[in-house]
Motif scaffolding. Structure first.
Motif, PDB file in Angstrom:
ATOM      1  N   VAL A  69      -4.543  23.308  15.090  1.00  9.82           N
ATOM      2  CA  VAL A  69      -5.774  22.577  14.750  1.00  9.82           C
ATOM      3  C   VAL A  69      -5.790  22.438  13.229  1.00  9.82           C
ATOM      4  CG1 VAL A  69      -8.287  22.574  14.758  1.00  9.82           C
ATOM      5  CG2 VAL A  69      -7.028  23.416  16.762  1.00  9.82           C
ATOM      6  N   THR A  70      -5.943  21.194  12.749  1.00 12.07           N
ATOM      7  CA  THR A  70      -5.916  20.933  11.304  1.00 12.07           C
ATOM      8  C   THR A  70      -7.144  20.121  10.907  1.00 12.07           C
ATOM      9  OG1 THR A  70      -3.497  20.850  11.411  1.00 12.07           O
ATOM     10  CG2 THR A  70      -4.536  20.030   9.395  1.00 12.07           C
ATOM     11  N   VAL A  71      -7.754  20.529   9.796  1.00 15.21           N
ATOM     12  CA  VAL A  71      -8.873  19.783   9.209  1.00 15.21           C
ATOM     13  C   VAL A  71      -8.300  18.898   8.107  1.00 15.21           C
ATOM     14  CG1 VAL A  71     -11.084  19.913   8.032  1.00 15.21           C
ATOM     15  CG2 VAL A  71     -10.470  21.657   9.728  1.00 15.21           C
ATOM     16  N   HIS A  72      -8.406  17.580   8.280  1.00 18.98           N
ATOM     17  CA  HIS A  72      -7.915  16.615   7.292  1.00 18.98           C
ATOM     18  C   HIS A  72      -9.109  16.007   6.544  1.00 18.98           C
ATOM     19  CE1 HIS A  72      -3.711  16.488   8.698  1.00 18.98           C
ATOM     20  NE2 HIS A  72      -4.207  16.598   9.926  1.00 18.98           N
ATOM     21  N   LEU A  73      -8.983  15.925   5.231  1.00 18.80           N
ATOM     22  CA  LEU A  73      -9.991  15.255   4.397  1.00 18.80           C
ATOM     23  C   LEU A  73      -9.323  14.115   3.657  1.00 18.80           C
ATOM     24  CD1 LEU A  73     -11.890  18.268   2.759  1.00 18.80           C
ATOM     25  CD2 LEU A  73     -12.387  17.111   4.906  1.00 18.80           C
ATOM     26  N   ARG A  74      -9.971  12.954   3.675  1.00 20.89           N
ATOM     27  CA  ARG A  74      -9.454  11.820   2.909  1.00 20.89           C
ATOM     28  C   ARG A  74     -10.599  10.844   2.645  1.00 20.89           C
ATOM     29  NH1 ARG A  74      -8.300   7.242   6.043  1.00 20.89           N
ATOM     30  NH2 ARG A  74      -8.513   7.548   8.303  1.00 20.89           N
ATOM     31  N   GLU A  75     -10.331   9.922   1.717  1.00 24.81           N
ATOM     32  CA  GLU A  75     -11.298   8.885   1.381  1.00 24.81           C
ATOM     33  C   GLU A  75     -10.735   7.516   1.735  1.00 24.81           C
ATOM     34  OE1 GLU A  75     -13.870  10.721  -2.355  1.00 24.81           O
ATOM     35  OE2 GLU A  75     -12.220   9.325  -2.761  1.00 24.81           O
ATOM     36  N   GLN A  76     -11.624   6.654   2.236  1.00 18.70           N
ATOM     37  CA  GLN A  76     -11.247   5.287   2.567  1.00 18.70           C
ATOM     38  C   GLN A  76     -12.034   4.345   1.654  1.00 18.70           C
ATOM     39  OE1 GLN A  76     -12.057   4.086   6.581  1.00 18.70           O
ATOM     40  NE2 GLN A  76     -11.389   1.968   6.246  1.00 18.70           N
ATOM     41  N   PRO A  77     -11.351   3.668   0.698  1.00 18.65           N
ATOM     42  CA  PRO A  77     -12.091   2.799  -0.243  1.00 18.65           C
ATOM     43  C   PRO A  77     -12.748   1.626   0.476  1.00 18.65           C
ATOM     44  CG  PRO A  77      -9.861   3.263  -1.020  1.00 18.65           C
ATOM     45  CD  PRO A  77      -9.923   3.710   0.407  1.00 18.65           C
ATOM     46  N   ARG A  78     -13.832   1.149  -0.142  1.00 17.39           N
ATOM     47  CA  ARG A  78     -14.517  -0.049   0.341  1.00 17.39           C
ATOM     48  C   ARG A  78     -14.759  -0.982  -0.846  1.00 17.39           C
ATOM     49  NH1 ARG A  78     -19.857   1.151   3.530  1.00 17.39           N
ATOM     50  NH2 ARG A  78     -20.134   2.756   1.950  1.00 17.39           N
ATOM     51  N   ALA A  79     -14.604  -2.290  -0.651  1.00 19.66           N
ATOM     52  CA  ALA A  79     -14.799  -3.263  -1.729  1.00 19.66           C
ATOM     53  C   ALA A  79     -16.288  -3.396  -2.037  1.00 19.66           C
ATOM     54  CB  ALA A  79     -14.217  -4.620  -1.330  1.00 19.66           C
ATOM     55  N   GLY A  80     -16.638  -3.154  -3.295  1.00 19.58           N
ATOM     56  CA  GLY A  80     -18.030  -3.331  -3.721  1.00 19.58           C
ATOM     57  C   GLY A  80     -18.988  -2.304  -3.200  1.00 19.58           C
ATOM     58  N   ALA A  81     -18.518  -1.185  -2.663  1.00 21.59           N
ATOM     59  CA  ALA A  81     -19.405  -0.159  -2.106  1.00 21.59           C
ATOM     60  C   ALA A  81     -18.718   1.192  -2.249  1.00 21.59           C
ATOM     61  CB  ALA A  81     -19.715  -0.460  -0.634  1.00 21.59           C
ATOM     62  N   PRO A  82     -19.498   2.285  -2.181  1.00 21.66           N
ATOM     63  CA  PRO A  82     -18.876   3.614  -2.230  1.00 21.66           C
ATOM     64  C   PRO A  82     -17.907   3.816  -1.065  1.00 21.66           C
ATOM     65  CG  PRO A  82     -21.250   3.765  -2.567  1.00 21.66           C
ATOM     66  CD  PRO A  82     -20.967   2.359  -2.158  1.00 21.66           C
ATOM     67  N   ALA A  83     -16.913   4.654  -1.291  1.00 15.47           N
ATOM     68  CA  ALA A  83     -15.890   4.899  -0.266  1.00 15.47           C
ATOM     69  C   ALA A  83     -16.473   5.684   0.902  1.00 15.47           C
ATOM     70  CB  ALA A  83     -14.717   5.657  -0.890  1.00 15.47           C
ATOM     71  N   TRP A  84     -15.746   5.666   2.014  1.00 12.23           N
ATOM     72  CA  TRP A  84     -16.058   6.520   3.155  1.00 12.23           C
ATOM     73  C   TRP A  84     -15.297   7.836   2.994  1.00 12.23           C
ATOM     74  CZ3 TRP A  84     -20.008   5.380   6.005  1.00 12.23           C
ATOM     75  CH2 TRP A  84     -20.340   4.058   6.292  1.00 12.23           C
ATOM     76  N   VAL A  85     -15.958   8.936   3.303  1.00 13.27           N
ATOM     77  CA  VAL A  85     -15.294  10.238   3.348  1.00 13.27           C
ATOM     78  C   VAL A  85     -15.031  10.577   4.814  1.00 13.27           C
ATOM     79  CG1 VAL A  85     -15.537  12.702   2.902  1.00 13.27           C
ATOM     80  CG2 VAL A  85     -16.302  11.052   1.200  1.00 13.27           C
ATOM     81  N   HIS A  86     -13.764  10.852   5.140  1.00 10.49           N
ATOM     82  CA  HIS A  86     -13.366  11.172   6.513  1.00 10.49           C
ATOM     83  C   HIS A  86     -13.094  12.675   6.617  1.00 10.49           C
ATOM     84  CE1 HIS A  86     -12.247   6.977   8.105  1.00 10.49           C
ATOM     85  NE2 HIS A  86     -12.889   6.831   6.947  1.00 10.49           N
ATOM     86  N   ILE A  87     -13.835  13.336   7.527  1.00 12.57           N
ATOM     87  CA  ILE A  87     -13.595  14.745   7.841  1.00 12.57           C
ATOM     88  C   ILE A  87     -13.074  14.770   9.277  1.00 12.57           C
ATOM     89  CG2 ILE A  87     -14.583  17.061   7.901  1.00 12.57           C
ATOM     90  CD1 ILE A  87     -16.949  15.962   6.273  1.00 12.57           C
ATOM     91  N   ALA A  88     -11.756  14.923   9.421  1.00 12.53           N
ATOM     92  CA  ALA A  88     -11.120  14.821  10.743  1.00 12.53           C
ATOM     93  C   ALA A  88     -10.623  16.187  11.189  1.00 12.53           C
ATOM     94  CB  ALA A  88      -9.970  13.820  10.702  1.00 12.53           C
ATOM     95  N   VAL A  89     -10.937  16.554  12.435  1.00 15.12           N
ATOM     96  CA  VAL A  89     -10.404  17.769  13.066  1.00 15.12           C
ATOM     97  C   VAL A  89      -9.422  17.298  14.134  1.00 15.12           C
ATOM     98  CG1 VAL A  89     -10.942  19.834  14.394  1.00 15.12           C
ATOM     99  CG2 VAL A  89     -12.520  19.061  12.595  1.00 15.12           C
ATOM    100  N   VAL A  90      -8.130  17.576  13.895  1.00 17.61           N
ATOM    101  CA  VAL A  90      -7.056  17.062  14.749  1.00 17.61           C
ATOM    102  C   VAL A  90      -6.364  18.244  15.433  1.00 17.61           C
ATOM    103  CG1 VAL A  90      -4.975  15.639  14.824  1.00 17.61           C
ATOM    104  CG2 VAL A  90      -6.751  15.164  13.124  1.00 17.61           C
ATOM    105  N   ASP A  91      -6.138  18.118  16.743  1.00 15.37           N
ATOM    106  CA  ASP A  91      -5.390  19.162  17.473  1.00 15.37           C
ATOM    107  C   ASP A  91      -4.256  18.510  18.257  1.00 15.37           C
ATOM    108  OD1 ASP A  91      -6.130  18.694  20.424  1.00 15.37           O
ATOM    109  OD2 ASP A  91      -8.135  18.792  19.487  1.00 15.37           O
ATOM    110  N   ASP A  92      -3.320  19.328  18.662  1.00 15.68           N
ATOM    111  CA  ASP A  92      -2.201  18.825  19.477  1.00 15.68           C
ATOM    112  C   ASP A  92      -2.242  19.410  20.884  1.00 15.68           C
ATOM    113  OD1 ASP A  92      -1.594  21.408  18.894  1.00 15.68           O
ATOM    114  OD2 ASP A  92       0.423  21.025  18.120  1.00 15.68           O
ATOM    115  N   GLY A  93      -3.469  19.622  21.375  1.00 17.85           N
ATOM    116  CA  GLY A  93      -3.656  20.164  22.718  1.00 17.85           C
ATOM    117  C   GLY A  93      -3.421  19.136  23.799  1.00 17.85           C
TER     118      GLY A  93
END
Length: 480
Positions: free
Chosen positions: A382-406
């Motif tokens: 189980v891994t917690v991934h953090l990243r940002e997704q830019p947006r044109a003319g607006a603040p970016a999105w923050v992605h908090i993803a919990v990914v498993d290989d179950g």
């Protein structure tokens, strides 16, 4: 910051308090202008008569005898006195004062006289206020013994009774007219205010006549443009109240649906344990009761958390998602070790601020980690991934993803994942209530974001992503 509380003031009274003094000021200014206009008109009219008298006397001046002679126009002066309704004085004199006829002490003009240009001024003669017209011209034939050129000065003065009467009469007529106009304007103002306020009265009556449970929006039809924002604000408040009422109803329905069966089961198990004479079986029954009670407590806590996420006001503040994710992942390490799950964090080494309620956000991430750890099984990651997704003319999105290989979920179950009380086929082997992901979805929506559920990398496992809007700029952040 609290707004200052103003005393209750009637809008009608406030408008009248503002407009009536303003009308009085305007009326006073208009009255003063009328007085000035009347004075100028009186001076213009009476000065023309005064100039006529001056010209008439000037036309009768003669120097043929070697001296200065004047044949006074008595009829004209008598008529002029009748017109002026007072006394009339005259003076004819050479500029050097050697020859002088008439009233010798008439006040001289304040400015030097220009030839052939009359001048009018007010003064005092024997204690009476007078208006004096003065005129100077050159004599064609100087008086005997005088050097040419020589000027003669003609002055005619009149008392001011007629002028004052004219001004007073005109001012009284103007005052009466202004008072009448003010009364008419005040009546029109009161009627206009009452007419303009009638939509508010109808709006108040409509609100008062509503049933306590009526949360339908107010009809903005026929509402003036100035009142329309108030109607929209009331409708917005009604919408929020309707959402809160729906959330409370949903909570009551959920609680009654989920707690009725466990409580009935507990009651049956307690009754069975009370009747069981065998101590061994009685302890087994008590153990079952304890397990059922733990599940009921867990369900109750999740229901209360979901209700709080639905209705509780958000304590928004800048939160660094990186620090919050590190703290929450660290708290879940012991549970991951017990389940044999490899738990990790993949995040950039920089602050990722969002505007959020830190407690709700921590609890939402904790729910995602709990679900992943409990349902993936031993030997999974189980891994917690953090990243940002830019947006044109607006603040970016923050992605908090919990990914498993179950084992993951079939597509039909994945589409329903996050619904309240929904649990997949494999989830029934693990205690739970089906409220964890519903809680996370509610927290995301209240923060202006969303919860995305999709298969993990390579189609294995599950990827639960909490998407939140980032702050426009990095600010001092609160730790998670």
């Amino acid at each position: 910051m609290k707004r200052p509380r103003w005393p209750l003031v009637s809008i009608r009274r406030l408008l009248l308090m503002l407009l009536v003094p303003g009308m009085l000021v305007v009326a006073s200014a208009e009255l003063w202008l009328s007085w000035r206009t009347a004075s100028d008109a009186a001076d213009a009219a009476y000065d023309r008569s005064l100039l006529g008298a001056v010209k008439s006397i000037d036309s009768s001046i003669s120097t043929a005898s070697g001296g200065l002679g004047v044949e006074l126009p008595y009829r004209m002066l008598e008529f002029f006195e009748l017109t002026a309704q007072g006394q009339v004085f005259y003076r004819v004199a050479t500029e050097d004062g050697l020859v002088e006829i008439g009233s010798p002490d008439l006040p001289l003009p304040p400015q030097p006289l220009e030839t052939d240009r009359p001048q009018f001024h007010e003064g005092e003669y024997f204690g009476q206020a007078v208006r004096v017209g003065s005129y100077a011209r050159e004599l064609r034939t100087p008086v005997a013994g005088a050097q040419a050129p020589q000027r003669v000065i003609v002055q005619v003065a009149e008392t001011l009774e007629a002028r004052h009467d004219f001004r007073r009469a005109l001012l009284l007529r103007t005052l009466a007219r202004d008072l009448l106009l003010m009364l008419l304007a005040s009546g029109l103002l009161v009627a206009s205010i009452a007419w303009a306020m009638s939509p508010l009265n109808r709006f108040r009556q409509e609100v008062e006549a509503r049933a306590p449970g009526d949360l339908t929006p107010m009809d903005p039809e026929g509402v003036p443009a100035e009142v329309l924002p108030l109607v929209h604000a009331v409708n917005h408040h009604i919408g929020r109240s309707r959402e809160q009422a729906e959330a409370r109803r949903r909570f009551v329905d959920d609680a009654s649906h989920q707690l009725r069966t466990p409580l009935a089961t507990l009651s049956t198990q307690v009754a069975y344990a009370q009747r069981e004479p065998d101590p061994v079986r009685q302890r087994e029954a008590l153990g079952t009761i304890r397990q059922q009670l733990d599940r009921t407590i867990q369900q109750t806590n999740q229901l209360l958390a979901l209700a709080r996420a639905d209705e509780a006001p958000l304590a928004l503040q800048p939160v660094d998602v990186l620090r919050l994710a590190e703290a929450t992942t660290r708290e879940a390490w012991s549970a991951a070790r017990e389940q044999g799950v490899d738990l990790g964090l993949d995040a950039p080494e920089r602050a990722m601020p969002v505007l959020a309620d830190a407690d709700l956000l921590r609890e939402a991430l904790g729910n995602l980690l709990q679900n992943a750890i409990r349902h993936t099984g031993a030997g999974t990651r189980v891994t917690v991934h953090l990243r940002e997704q830019p947006r044109a003319g607006a603040p970016a999105w923050v992605h908090i993803a919990v990914v498993d290989d179950g084992p993951g979920l079939p597509p039909e179950e994945l589409a329903r994942l996050g619904e309240r009380f929904f649990r997949g086929q494999r989830a029934h082997a693990v205690p739970g209530s089906g409220l964890g992901l519903a809680f996370v979805r509610t927290v995301a929506q209240r923060h202006g974001g969303e919860l995305r559920l999709a298969p993990g990398e390579g189609g294995r496992g599950l990827c639960a992503t909490l998407v939140l809007p980032a702050l426009p700029a990095v600010a001092p952040t609160a730790s998670g």
